[in-house]
Design an enzyme around this catalytic site. Structure first.
Site, PDB file in Angstrom:
ATOM      1  N   TYR A 185       0.883  -1.170   0.000  1.00 13.61           N
ATOM      2  CA  TYR A 185       0.000   0.000   0.000  1.00 13.61           C
ATOM      3  C   TYR A 185       0.910   1.207   0.000  1.00 13.61           C
ATOM      4  O   TYR A 185       1.678   1.407   0.934  1.00 13.61           O
ATOM      5  CB  TYR A 185      -0.899   0.002   1.240  1.00 13.61           C
ATOM      6  N   HIS A 289      -2.995   0.445  -3.825  1.00  9.18           N
ATOM      7  CA  HIS A 289      -2.685  -0.930  -3.443  1.00  9.18           C
ATOM      8  C   HIS A 289      -2.083  -1.630  -4.661  1.00  9.18           C
ATOM      9  O   HIS A 289      -2.739  -1.782  -5.684  1.00  9.18           O
ATOM     10  CB  HIS A 289      -3.983  -1.607  -2.985  1.00  9.18           C
ATOM     11  N   HIS A 371     -16.688  -0.791   4.204  1.00 12.31           N
ATOM     12  CA  HIS A 371     -15.242  -0.974   4.384  1.00 12.31           C
ATOM     13  C   HIS A 371     -14.896  -1.803   5.608  1.00 12.31           C
ATOM     14  O   HIS A 371     -15.249  -1.467   6.735  1.00 12.31           O
ATOM     15  CB  HIS A 371     -14.580   0.405   4.475  1.00 12.31           C
TER      16      HIS A 371
END
EC number: 1.14.17.-
Length: 595
Positions: A185, A289, A371
């Site tokens: 990330y 990502h 999320h």
């Protein structure tokens, strides 16, 4: 064959660009078209895990001028079997010197236990192709030409507004060296270049470097504190890393999300993301990502986002509310649990105060991003009006951490004073031996919904924290050292936990599945601390108050789907009768005994 416009969506499923899927909804059915660079057979399937086990598969092709299409399924041992109920219907097949094209359709809900129902949840599509046809190759589906991709097959359409002539600015990474590891990330801060006059961003598009379509897995854009200075722009860093700059911690609200297979995000015609005024985002953080499962070395990436904006203002400014569980160690999940449910509350009290002061007529939600992290399996956003449950605002019963994007709502939903929202997250920690804690890293967890709405009000977070002391009493903690000077704080008694931090004590406790279940029931009933925040860390006065979670049915009961199948009309009538009998029985059951 059917015109391409009957397949408004499309995605390339493989890195080489050899396999393209086009699809579109057709009433209660889904129409699919596969365009694959092979003269052999083509396989397509839906799978719960993304693997070959227990999957719903269709295989087709053109052999010696004759088209074929066959509905198969696999058992848990990945053995391919012909489905006795054939639910995929071939509409068109063609083969030329390089490609095979197949168009077929299937009902969304087929009543066939070997088929996967197609819902608004994420779908793990599996694909394969072979240079030989099925007859010659037999069941030889092993080869390098297969893979999986998460998609949403039932996302409502967006009307495309042509934005060719509008100005834009790009937020792109500059020569980021992608490490030779599975997952990275990468975070980079940017400053919005429009600062002196109000404009509306109307669309955000991904800019993926050519050849990196499979490397760039998802991109999130967060709004950061406006009180930063330009030195934060100097360099990027790995996100969630102990050495990352502190400024990254001020970036909490997601304003845009794109995932592989996704398109750009278009705001509704009457709404825009405001930039250029003091109330607007100034510093933003872009998280990219990178997915590098083959550990390729030496990759350099320059992908990012394009923000298209206009000086012609729309009627409303868009806002984002983060609703759910406040990210902290007070959110925790025991190890070895096949199912554990957490709830985050956007409380009646917080919405009452913020909406009452700023927008008594309510706000309109038009899109939602659900999320969680790697242990997340399903997320539902529940909506209550004066205590009465409404239709789910959004759900994903097949949550995939690596496929996150905003879901547009079919119709806008009004949130009024007197409403409350619950984000319900389901996790599996079967493969973990230690506690899972709320936190930023992907091995930590979250339970959040980001609501995109208009008109914008001064409410950025509407969340809750469960009471930690009662959680610790569950494992037998009696006393902690006060005043609390260290975090996580230290336990004083009983003896088996003395001088341990509460994290160590929770890990020391012997969790069994039944203990985990009792703990789950306790946690869902605990009083919660209300989080109710304005921009730049200001707070509504309700923040810090304690509230009780509402008495509701847990977990949310999904509605039964009515299925239909060409070969099974009698079944659906039978199911319908069963359903009516069941309703009658349950209403009788609720009215008390017969007198």
């Amino acid at each position: 064959g059917p015109a391409l416009r009957s397949y408004p969506h499309s995605a390339v499923l493989d890195g080489a660009g050899a396999y393209r899927l086009r699809w579109g909804r057709r009433g209660s059915a889904l129409a699919l078209r596969l365009e694959v660079r092979t003269r052999g057979y083509v396989g397509f399937g839906l799978s719960a895990s993304g693997g070959m086990a227990s999957a719903d598969i269709v295989v087709g092709g053109v052999e010696r001028g004759q088209p074929y299409l066959q509905d198969y399924f696999t058992d848990e041992n990945r053995v391919l079997k012909k489905d006795p109920q054939q639910d995929y219907h071939l509409e068109y097949a063609m083969e030329n010197s390089t490609h095979t094209i197949l168009a077929f359709s299937r009902e969304l809900h087929t009543c066939d236990p070997n088929d996967k129902s197609i819902t608004e949840s994420t779908v793990r599509v599996i694909w394969a192709y072979h240079h030989k046809d099925m007859g010659e190759a037999g069941q030889n589906y092993h080869g390098s030409n297969r893979g999986t991709k998460s998609l949403r097959l039932l996302n409502p359409e967006r009307e495309e507004v042509l934005s060719a002539s509008l100005p834009y600015f790009d937020l792109t990474n500059k020569d980021v060296p992608v490490p030779d590891k599975d997952t990275t990330y990468w975070c980079q801060m940017f400053k919005i270049p429009i600062q002196h006059e109000k404009h509306h961003v109307t669309k955000v598009e991904p800019l993926i470097q050519k050849g990196h379509e499979n490397l760039v897995h998802h991109i999130l854009l967060y709004q950061c504190s406006s009180n930063l200075n330009d030195s934060v722009l100097d360099y990027g860093h790995e996100c969630y890393h102990p050495n990352m700059p502190d400024s990254f911690l001020t970036c909490e609200t997601v304003i845009f999300a794109w995932a592989i297979g996704g398109e750009g995000f278009t705001y509704p015609p009457h709404v825009g993301l405001s930039i250029g005024t003091a109330a607007d985002p100034l510093f933003v953080l872009m998280e990219v990502h990178y997915d590098n499962p083959s550990y390729t070395e030496g990759l350099i990436d320059n992908s990012g986002l394009r923000l298209i904006y206009t000086p012609v203002l729309r009627k409303y400014d868009a806002g984002v509310i983060e609703a759910g569980l406040w990210v902290s160690l007070f959110h925790n999940i025991p190890p070895g649990m096949p199912e554990f449910v957490s709830e985050g509350h956007c409380t009646l009290e917080c919405l009452e105060e913020a909406l009452g002061a700023e927008r008594p007529a309510g706000i309109q939600v038009f899109a939602v991003l659900l999320h969680a992290h790697l242990a997340g399996r399903a997320i539902r956003m529940r909506h209550f009006h004066n205590g009465e449950e409404q239709k789910l605002l959004a759900y994903d019963d097949e949550f995939d951490f690596n496929f996150q994007e905003f879901q547009y709502l079919k119709e806008e939903r009004t949130i009024l004073p007197g409403d409350n929202l619950i984000t319900e997250c389901h996790y599996s920690t079967v493969d973990r031996i230690r506690m899972t804690w709320g936190g930023l890293s992907t091995r930590n967890e979250m339970c959040l919904s980001y609501l995109l709405y208009y008109p914008r009000i001064n409410l950025t977070r509407c969340a809750s924290i469960p009471d930690i002391m009662e959680q610790l009493q569950f494992i037998g903690v009696k006393e902690i050292y006060r005043p609390v000077r260290t975090w996580p704080f230290i336990i004083k008694s009983p003896k088996q936990y003395k001088n341990l931090s509460f994290m160590d004590a929770m890990n020391k406790f012997k969790w069994s599945r039944s203990e985990g279940l009792s703990y789950n029931q306790l946690v869902l009933k605990l009083p919660v601390n209300v989080r109710c925040s304005k921009t730049d860390n200001a707070e509504w006065s309700i923040q810090g108050m304690t509230a009780l979670p509402p008495e509701i049915e847990r977990p949310y009961k999904t509605e039964a789907v009515i299925c239909s199948s060409s070969s099974c009309l009698s079944c659906s009538l039978f199911l319908m009768l069963l359903f009516i009998v069941h309703i009658a029985a349950s209403t009788i059951g609720n009215t008390g005994p017969f007198v």
